[in-house]
Motif scaffolding. Structure first.
Motif, short mmCIF file in Angstrom:
data_model
loop_
_atom_site.label_atom_id
_atom_site.label_comp_id
_atom_site.label_asym_id
_atom_site.label_seq_id
_atom_site.Cartn_x
_atom_site.Cartn_y
_atom_site.Cartn_z
N PHE A 325 -6.12 2.37 4.81
CA PHE A 325 -6.97 1.57 3.94
C PHE A 325 -6.09 0.54 3.24
O PHE A 325 -4.90 0.80 2.99
N ASN A 326 -6.67 -0.60 2.93
CA ASN A 326 -5.95 -1.54 2.10
C ASN A 326 -5.82 -0.95 0.70
O ASN A 326 -6.82 -0.54 0.10
N PRO A 327 -4.61 -0.87 0.17
CA PRO A 327 -4.39 -0.24 -1.14
C PRO A 327 -5.05 -1.01 -2.26
O PRO A 327 -5.26 -2.22 -2.18
N LEU A 328 -5.40 -0.28 -3.34
CA LEU A 328 -6.07 -0.91 -4.48
C LEU A 328 -5.10 -1.38 -5.55
O LEU A 328 -5.48 -2.13 -6.45
N ASP A 329 -3.84 -0.93 -5.48
CA ASP A 329 -2.90 -1.26 -6.54
C ASP A 329 -2.12 -2.55 -6.29
O ASP A 329 -1.23 -2.91 -7.06
N ARG A 330 -2.45 -3.25 -5.23
CA ARG A 330 -1.85 -4.56 -4.96
C ARG A 330 -2.79 -5.35 -4.06
O ARG A 330 -3.71 -4.78 -3.47
N PRO A 331 -2.59 -6.65 -3.95
CA PRO A 331 -3.52 -7.47 -3.18
C PRO A 331 -3.65 -7.00 -1.75
O PRO A 331 -2.66 -6.67 -1.09
N ARG A 332 -4.90 -6.92 -1.27
CA ARG A 332 -5.10 -6.53 0.12
C ARG A 332 -4.87 -7.75 1.02
O ARG A 332 -4.92 -8.89 0.57
N LYS A 333 -4.62 -7.47 2.27
CA LYS A 333 -4.34 -8.54 3.22
C LYS A 333 -5.53 -8.73 4.17
O LYS A 333 -5.84 -7.82 4.95
N PRO A 334 -6.20 -9.87 4.11
CA PRO A 334 -7.31 -10.12 5.02
C PRO A 334 -6.87 -9.99 6.49
O PRO A 334 -5.82 -10.48 6.87
N GLY A 335 -7.68 -9.29 7.26
CA GLY A 335 -7.35 -9.10 8.68
C GLY A 335 -6.57 -7.84 8.95
O GLY A 335 -6.41 -7.43 10.10
N SER A 336 -6.08 -7.20 7.88
CA SER A 336 -5.30 -5.97 8.04
C SER A 336 -6.17 -4.76 7.74
O SER A 336 -7.09 -4.82 6.92
N ILE A 337 -5.87 -3.64 8.40
CA ILE A 337 -6.56 -2.38 8.11
C ILE A 337 -5.86 -1.63 6.98
O ILE A 337 -6.28 -0.54 6.59
N GLY A 338 -4.78 -2.23 6.45
CA GLY A 338 -4.10 -1.64 5.32
C GLY A 338 -2.90 -0.78 5.68
O GLY A 338 -2.31 -0.92 6.75
N THR A 339 -2.58 0.12 4.78
CA THR A 339 -1.42 0.99 4.94
C THR A 339 -1.88 2.43 5.12
O THR A 339 -3.04 2.77 4.90
N SER A 340 -0.97 3.30 5.50
CA SER A 340 -1.30 4.71 5.69
C SER A 340 -1.78 5.33 4.38
O SER A 340 -1.16 5.11 3.32
N ILE A 341 -2.87 6.10 4.44
CA ILE A 341 -3.32 6.79 3.24
C ILE A 341 -2.41 7.98 2.99
O ILE A 341 -1.59 8.36 3.83
N LYS A 342 -2.57 8.58 1.84
CA LYS A 342 -1.76 9.73 1.44
C LYS A 342 -1.83 10.84 2.48
O LYS A 342 -2.90 11.14 3.02
N ASN A 343 -0.68 11.41 2.80
CA ASN A 343 -0.53 12.55 3.72
C ASN A 343 -0.75 12.22 5.19
O ASN A 343 -0.70 13.11 6.03
N VAL A 344 -1.00 10.95 5.51
CA VAL A 344 -1.23 10.55 6.90
C VAL A 344 -0.16 9.54 7.31
O VAL A 344 0.16 8.63 6.55
N GLU A 345 0.38 9.73 8.50
CA GLU A 345 1.41 8.82 9.00
C GLU A 345 0.88 8.09 10.23
O GLU A 345 0.32 8.69 11.15
N ASN A 346 1.05 6.76 10.23
CA ASN A 346 0.68 5.93 11.37
C ASN A 346 1.94 5.29 11.94
O ASN A 346 2.84 4.89 11.19
N ARG A 347 1.98 5.17 13.25
CA ARG A 347 3.09 4.50 13.92
C ARG A 347 2.56 3.63 15.05
O ARG A 347 1.48 3.89 15.60
#
Length: 512
Positions: A325-347
């Motif tokens: 998810f795009n994080p809420l504590d900093r500006p989200r990036k249009p076109g991005s699916i965001g960063t890994s949520i807590k406890n989940v790792e993406n590669r």
């Protein structure tokens, strides 16, 4: 911990708080807890128990919420099914899923009458009354039918709960596969609970949130983000029976909704029909988009018109579903699916499974407590999908230097129609059963309203076979959104030297 036990805990902490609102009626957490316990008790009295499979074939309603949590409370495995599926599609899942009980609605009984004889393992149909079928009690299934409200009323609050393990299967979600037949992703109690909890915390859900559930609840996006997530942290779910822009505008304004979750198609409809509705989302702190990549132009236009933030995320059924998810504590990036949520790792990895450098395109793989334990009765498919603890998504992606992920292309050849996944092979299997069709290939084409539409290319030795006949045939065997909107007849399909159909050549035909 599991989501049904979590509901009991929340009901003790805030018994009078509204758990959900449906058709202007508020139901408190305590009222929901009582209904869930009594329905679970009724199921147990009727002989259902841990490990039994119960299908949930209902629309967005209290029947879904009570049915889901009640079945889970006795350790049953819930199989949500799209209510608009055809008899063929539904009966396959009911058989393959070894279903013993069905929670459904009066307006769907005709479908079950057509397939009941072929599925002798079903003991009961728990029928939710909608008013849409006043003569439903006269159905031929009368010996197996039980009114849902009566089942709840007949239950007891003295329920001895079974011991549930984290790795017990809680939900089986059927998703189409390469064989053309749906395959059931087995999600454990740990999978469901952890993803709901991590999503709720990541999106900062609190008991002050009022979340609109307009996505179909049988879909894992709504199930986790707009139902289990809010209930996890004591929020209120605003149940919309079926998506319509006007209904969303109305409930958002009247109930001061704080969160809306939808697919890009929904946002497009809201944007196109939202004249003079700019104030509708004034209480909204967050909009969530998933299910498909959201065009940046649509995202910016929606945010500008309604003065809200849209946070895009990513998930898949096999991951319960959310991984980013795009994080809420900093500006989200249009076109991005965001960063890994807590406890989940993406590669992002290459064909050898090795992680590649930021900016390079590879396959997105996922690891975490949300990843399914496998496909039901399909060990070989499971081995292909999960390797060394990593779930291979089949989606091509890239990551930037700040850990934001971008989907470059969807799963190969998948078509997204109005937020629903359509796998070409599933449609092709139906067409191959037609006696006058020898070859077929199905692709997706851009569509202004639904995102994409299904196009079929057919080879037939019958010169009298026409487009209307092919479409009618598909309507008899496929859900509406899977039915091709156009059929093109060819003398032969384009193929490479090994005989593989060249779909890219077919795509070029529709862009010419």
């Amino acid at each position: 911990m599991n989501i049904s036990d979590q509901l009991s805990l929340t009901a003790k902490q805030q018994p009078d708080k509204a758990a959900y609102i449906f058709q202007d009626k508020e139901t408190s957490y305590q009222e929901l807890e009582v209904a869930v316990t009594k329905f679970a008790s009724s199921l147990k009295q009727l002989g259902y128990g841990k490990g039994d499979h119960i299908a949930l074939v209902v629309g967005n309603s209290p029947f879904f919420v009570i049915g889901l949590y009640g079945a889970l409370r006795i350790g049953a495995t819930v199989i949500p099914i799209n209510p608009i599926y055809t008899v063929d599609e539904m009966s396959y899942i009911l058989k393959n899923g070894d279903v013993k009980g069905v929670i459904t609605m009066d307006v769907l009984l005709e479908k079950f009458e057509h397939m009941d004889a072929a599925i002798p393992g079903i003991r009961h149909y728990f029928v939710g009354e909608t008013g849409g079928n006043p003569d439903w009690e006269q159905a031929s299934l009368s010996g197996k039918m039980k009114p849902f409200t009566n089942a709840v009323g007949a239950g007891s609050l003295e329920l001895e709960r079974p011991e549930l393990n984290d790795e017990d299967t809680a939900v089986i979600l059927y998703t189409s596969g390469t064989t053309g037949k749906p395959k059931g992703a087995m999600l454990t109690h740990r999978n469901i609970y952890s993803n709901a909890k991590d999503v709720a915390d990541y999106l900062e859900f609190t008991n002050d949130d009022r979340v609109i559930a307009a996505l179909p609840m049988f879909h894992v996006f709504c199930l986790t983000v707009a139902l289990n997530g809010p209930l996890m942290n004591g929020g209120t779910v605003l149940i919309v029976p079926k998506f319509s822009p006007q209904d969303v505008f109305t409930i958002s304004q009247e109930r001061k909704a704080t969160v809306f979750a939808g697919v890009p198609t929904m946002y497009n409809y809201l944007l196109q029909t939202g004249d003079d509705m700019e104030e509708t989302f004034k209480h909204n702190r967050l909009c969530i988009s998933g299910g498909a990549s959201m065009p940046v132009a649509l995202l910016k236009a929606f945010e500008k018109k309604f003065d809200v933030i849209v946070s895009e995320g990513y998930g898949l059924s096999e991951a319960s579903p959310v991984t980013c998810f795009n994080p809420l504590d900093r500006p989200r990036k249009p076109g991005s699916i965001g960063t890994s949520i807590k406890n989940v790792e993406n590669r992002v990895v290459d064909e050898l499974g090795e992680e590649i450098a930021p900016g390079e395109v590879g396959e997105l793989i996922v690891k975490g407590p949300n990843v399914m334990k496998g496909y039901y009765k399909l060990p070989e498919e499971t081995t292909v999908a999960i390797r060394d603890g990593w779930l291979y998504t089949g989606d091509m992606a890239k990551m930037d230097d700040e850990g934001y992920f971008y989907i470059v292309d969807r799963k190969k050849d998948m078509i997204l129609v109005g937020g629903y996944n359509v796998y070409p092979r599933e449609v092709e299997e139906v067409l191959y059963d037609h006696p006058n069709i020898s070859e077929v290939a199905v692709i997706g084409a851009p569509h202004r309203d639904s995102g994409e539409t299904v196009i079929s290319f057919v080879v037939s030795d019958n010169p009298d076979l026409n487009e209307e006949q092919v479409i009618t045939y598909c309507q008899e065997h496929l859900a509406k959104y899977k039915v091709p909107t156009s059929v093109e007849f060819l003398e032969e399909l384009p193929k490479n030297t090994t005989g593989k159909i060249l779909r890219r050549n077919l795509r070029e035909k529709i862009t010419q």
